[in-house]
Design a protein around this motif. Structure first.
Motif, mmCIF file in Angstrom:
data_model
loop_
_atom_site.group_PDB
_atom_site.id
_atom_site.type_symbol
_atom_site.label_atom_id
_atom_site.label_comp_id
_atom_site.label_asym_id
_atom_site.label_seq_id
_atom_site.Cartn_x
_atom_site.Cartn_y
_atom_site.Cartn_z
ATOM 1 N N ASP A 112 85.301 30.050 -51.175
ATOM 2 C CA ASP A 112 84.591 29.838 -49.913
ATOM 3 C C ASP A 112 85.533 29.218 -48.887
ATOM 4 O O ASP A 112 85.869 28.043 -48.970
ATOM 5 C CB ASP A 112 83.372 28.934 -50.152
ATOM 6 N N GLU A 113 85.978 30.015 -47.934
ATOM 7 C CA GLU A 113 86.815 29.576 -46.813
ATOM 8 C C GLU A 113 88.049 28.790 -47.245
ATOM 9 O O GLU A 113 88.216 27.622 -46.909
ATOM 10 C CB GLU A 113 85.967 28.769 -45.807
ATOM 11 N N THR A 122 78.064 31.354 -47.661
ATOM 12 C CA THR A 122 78.025 30.317 -48.700
ATOM 13 C C THR A 122 76.788 30.483 -49.572
ATOM 14 O O THR A 122 76.850 30.326 -50.802
ATOM 15 C CB THR A 122 78.050 28.916 -48.046
ATOM 16 N N GLU A 147 82.805 25.510 -50.911
ATOM 17 C CA GLU A 147 83.128 24.957 -49.601
ATOM 18 C C GLU A 147 83.482 23.484 -49.792
ATOM 19 O O GLU A 147 82.860 22.804 -50.593
ATOM 20 C CB GLU A 147 81.852 25.043 -48.746
#
Ligand SMILES: Nc1ncnc2c1ncn2[C@@H]1O[C@H](COP(=O)(O)OP(=O)(O)OP(=O)(O)O)[C@@H](O)[C@H]1O
Ligand SMILES: [Mg+2]
Length: 237
Positions: A161-162, A42, A84
């Motif tokens: 991000d994810e 991140t 995120e």
């Protein structure tokens, strides 16, 4: 090379988190970054998007140095960042959330409308709820909305991000499949930061980060079967 990060050092306050991370992406590639909790994934995306300063090293998009540019200028230069968490406005409708992405577009409204329709074709669950409040969407549908909103700005490089975070395995597969379709159809280049090793199936190349440093990297297909990956990343879980 569309994107290049060369020996990037950054962190928070006095804390150095990235100790010289390098990564490059060719146009049209899907590149993934794997790493355990706290590896610096991140932090890397925040540094690239300009939320954090680059302390040392260089980051370029289409050969242009991003260093002096603000977050907004980087976005206008074609850098998309899906952070995120989802960043969806719960009280706005699905359509209003999508419209937020449009402020960055310089082309005409006809083209934009066509893009939105094409995206919604790929996301039937969203088009059914286009007038509903985002709060009425499931977690997975909110993730789709966030992806659609990021896509509607037509970034040259979209960093996510994810994407898979907190989602059921079948939905993760659907979203990964959607990323592949968006790359194949629209030519968007993707940088996918993940803890989910399933991303190896859809990415061309993979980098593993370990405590703020590059660890192994290579073709995703080769890494998938390699003991190095198990030792470097999967073995740590
Ligand atoms: N806002 C912050 N202030 C200070 N330190 C931070 C901050 N955010 C992250 N860190 C530290 O930076 C390091 C890297 O964190 P980062 O969030 O980049 O990891 P990550 O690879 O994204 O992990 P995860 O998979 O858990 O999301 C960690 O040691 C973390 O404690
Ligand atoms: Mg993270």
């Amino acid at each position: 090379m569309l994107f290049e990060a060369d020996s990037v050092v950054s962190g928070y306050g006095a804390l150095e988190v990235l100790h010289g991370v390098s990564l490059s992406i060719e146009e049209g590639e899907i590149v993934s970054v794997l790493g355990a909790n706290g590896a610096g994934k991140t932090t890397f995306l925040r540094t690239v998007s300009g939320v954090l300063d680059t302390w040392e090293g260089k980051i370029t998009l289409e050969g242009a140095d991003l260093g002096p540019l603000t977050t907004e200028r980087r976005a206008m230069a074609g850098l998309g960042h899906l952070p995120e968490g989802r960043g969806i406005f719960q009280n706005l409708t699905v359509r209003e959330n999508l419209d937020i992405g449009l402020g960055l577009r310089k082309d005409g409204s006809g083209e934009i409308r066509r893009d939105r329709d094409r995206l919604l074709d790929l996301l039937p669950a969203l088009s059914e709820k286009i007038g509903d409040a985002a709060s009425s969407l499931s977690g997975g549908q909110q993730q789709m909305l966030a992806l659609a909103r990021a896509m509607i700005t037509r970034p040259k490089l979209l960093m996510i991000d994810e994407l898979s975070f907190g989602l059921a395995p079948n939905l993760v597969e659907d979203l990964f499949e959607l990323v592949t379709e968006l790359r194949d159809e629209g030519g968007t280049t993707f940088l996918l930061v993940e803890q989910n090793a399933g991303v190896l199936d859809i990415s061309d190349r993979t980098y593993v980060l370990k405590t703020g440093n590059n660890d192994i990297s290579g073709s995703s297909a080769e890494l998938k079967d390699s003991q190095d990956l198990v030792r470097s990343y999967l073995g740590n879980e």
